[in-house]
Write a protein that holds these residues in place. Structure first.
Motif, short mmCIF file in Angstrom:
data_model
loop_
_atom_site.label_atom_id
_atom_site.label_comp_id
_atom_site.label_asym_id
_atom_site.label_seq_id
_atom_site.Cartn_x
_atom_site.Cartn_y
_atom_site.Cartn_z
N ARG A 1 0.81 -1.22 0.00
CA ARG A 1 0.00 0.00 0.00
C ARG A 1 0.85 1.27 0.00
O ARG A 1 0.62 2.15 -0.83
CB ARG A 1 -0.98 -0.05 1.18
CG ARG A 1 -2.06 -1.11 1.00
CD ARG A 1 -2.67 -1.56 2.32
NE ARG A 1 -3.60 -2.66 2.11
CZ ARG A 1 -3.23 -3.93 1.98
NH1 ARG A 1 -1.94 -4.26 2.04
NH2 ARG A 1 -4.12 -4.89 1.80
N THR B 1 -1.38 5.11 5.78
CA THR B 1 -2.03 3.98 5.10
C THR B 1 -1.59 2.66 5.70
O THR B 1 -2.42 1.78 5.96
CB THR B 1 -1.69 4.01 3.59
OG1 THR B 1 -2.13 5.25 3.04
CG2 THR B 1 -2.38 2.88 2.86
N GLU B 2 -0.30 2.51 5.95
CA GLU B 2 0.18 1.24 6.51
C GLU B 2 -0.23 1.08 7.97
O GLU B 2 -0.53 -0.03 8.41
CB GLU B 2 1.71 1.16 6.39
CG GLU B 2 2.29 -0.21 6.68
CD GLU B 2 1.89 -1.29 5.68
OE1 GLU B 2 2.20 -2.47 5.93
OE2 GLU B 2 1.26 -0.96 4.64
N HIS C 1 -3.91 0.02 7.86
CA HIS C 1 -3.97 -1.37 7.42
C HIS C 1 -3.58 -2.32 8.56
O HIS C 1 -4.26 -3.33 8.82
CB HIS C 1 -3.05 -1.57 6.22
CG HIS C 1 -2.84 -2.99 5.82
ND1 HIS C 1 -3.88 -3.82 5.44
CD2 HIS C 1 -1.71 -3.75 5.76
CE1 HIS C 1 -3.40 -5.03 5.15
NE2 HIS C 1 -2.10 -5.01 5.35
N THR D 1 -10.87 -3.93 1.80
CA THR D 1 -9.53 -3.90 1.21
C THR D 1 -9.33 -2.74 0.24
O THR D 1 -8.38 -1.96 0.37
CB THR D 1 -9.26 -5.22 0.45
OG1 THR D 1 -9.39 -6.31 1.36
CG2 THR D 1 -7.86 -5.23 -0.15
#
Length: 322
Positions: free
Chosen positions: A48, A76-77, A80, A174
């Motif tokens: 990502r 983002t990580e 996630h 996702t």
């Protein structure tokens, strides 16, 4: 083929990201620190944030990545990773990426708090990114995760669920994060609305293809390659595209699902039926359709090394083995 070859244009940025992710765990409470550190040290492909870096370069005239985009990749990580902690609790997973899950190393309470802490950290970083439109787009992702989890939970062991419902759930769980991240990276370069929307769609189709292939691997992979036992999603009642396609050909599979795999050999038998049915091929075809849609969204971008990597990554998704 290793993803590192596709990530070559942003290798330096990914190395910095690894260092910064471990700093995120620097909370003053030792247990939360240990839990977060355990998560990030488990690794992962960093697919990502790499996409965000590549989109950032692809939409910049000077091919440079700015501070906001670096922070967006980290956010983002973090989001996630936080979602994985909660997913593992819900699905009662013992391992993730070959490493014992947080709730098994510590406790379920600590794992919930660690996931909440990471979501809170991502929100704090997001608030300081300095672009309200990006903040709004990324904030919605967290609600999408909850929406996807609820939708999935409501249809556990339900063989009547449709492919459309599966795709919609997969978007929430996702593709939403990847789509928002790609659009956010372009927005932080001041790209046009059309460019932003095209890159959102690129991320959406990439995310859906990634999820479909993840579901294929749940059927075909080994514990060593997956970092968890094959058929884990199936045993938890998550009926994915290979299963849904197989149900149209294998009536016995319907029976095994409805009795919730109560016999020791039920999962092994179900995996055999899915493979025999041709459901895997249909699922791979679905992933290929998503990949083609993603590629179409890149046609407007000028040629560059970063754009080439974005194109190559679409092919990697449908050929990856783990």
């Amino acid at each position: 083929m290793a993803t590192s070859s596709f990530f070559y244009p942003v290798q330096q940025e990914l190395r910095s990201l690894e260092h910064n992710l471990k700093a995120v765990a620097g909370t003053r409470h030792p247990i939360l620190y240990a839990a977060a550190k355990h998560l990030f040290e488990a690794g992962g492909k960093r697919f990502r944030p790499a996409l965000i870096f590549l989109v950032a370069k692809a939409t910049a005239e000077d091919q440079e990545i700015n501070t906001g985009q670096r922070r967006l990749a980290e956010i983002t990580e973090i989001i996630h990773t936080a979602s994985l902690v909660h997913d593992d609790i819900i699905d009662e997973c013992k391992t993730r990426r070959g490493v014992i899950t947080v709730h098994n190393v510590f406790t379920t309470k600590i794992a919930v708090l660690a996931g909440d802490f990471l979501f809170a950290q991502s929100s704090w970083y997001l608030a300081n990114i300095g672009n309200l439109a990006v903040v709004k787009a990324m904030s919605k992702v967290i609600t999408d995760f909850a929406e996807g989890e609820i939708r999935q939970g409501l249809v556990h062991f339900d063989p009547s669920v449709s492919i459309d419902a599966y795709i919609e759930k997969s978007f929430y769980k996702t593709a939403s994060l990847i789509a928002a991240g790609c659009r956010g990276a372009a927005m932080l370069n001041g790209a046009s609305n059309q460019t932003n929307n095209n890159l959102y769609l690129y991320g959406k189709h990439m995310g859906l293809a990634f999820q479909v292939m993840d579901d294929v691997l749940d059927v075909t992979g080994s514990t060593k390659s997956l970092g968890k036992p094959a058929g884990s999603d199936l045993s938890n009642g998550n009926l994915t595209s290979p299963v849904l396609f197989a149900l149209t050909r294998e009536t016995e599979l319907n029976y095994l699902i409805q009795r919730e795999f109560c016999s020791d050999m039920d999962i092994s038998k179900a995996l055999f039926l899915i493979k025999r049915s041709g459901g895997l091929t249909k699922a791979q075809d679905l992933a290929k359709e998503q990949v083609q849609a993603a590629l179409y969204c890149l046609h407007f971008l000028p040629r560059s090394t970063s754009v080439s990597s974005l194109r190559e990554l679409t092919h990697f998704i449908i050929t990856r083995l783990s």
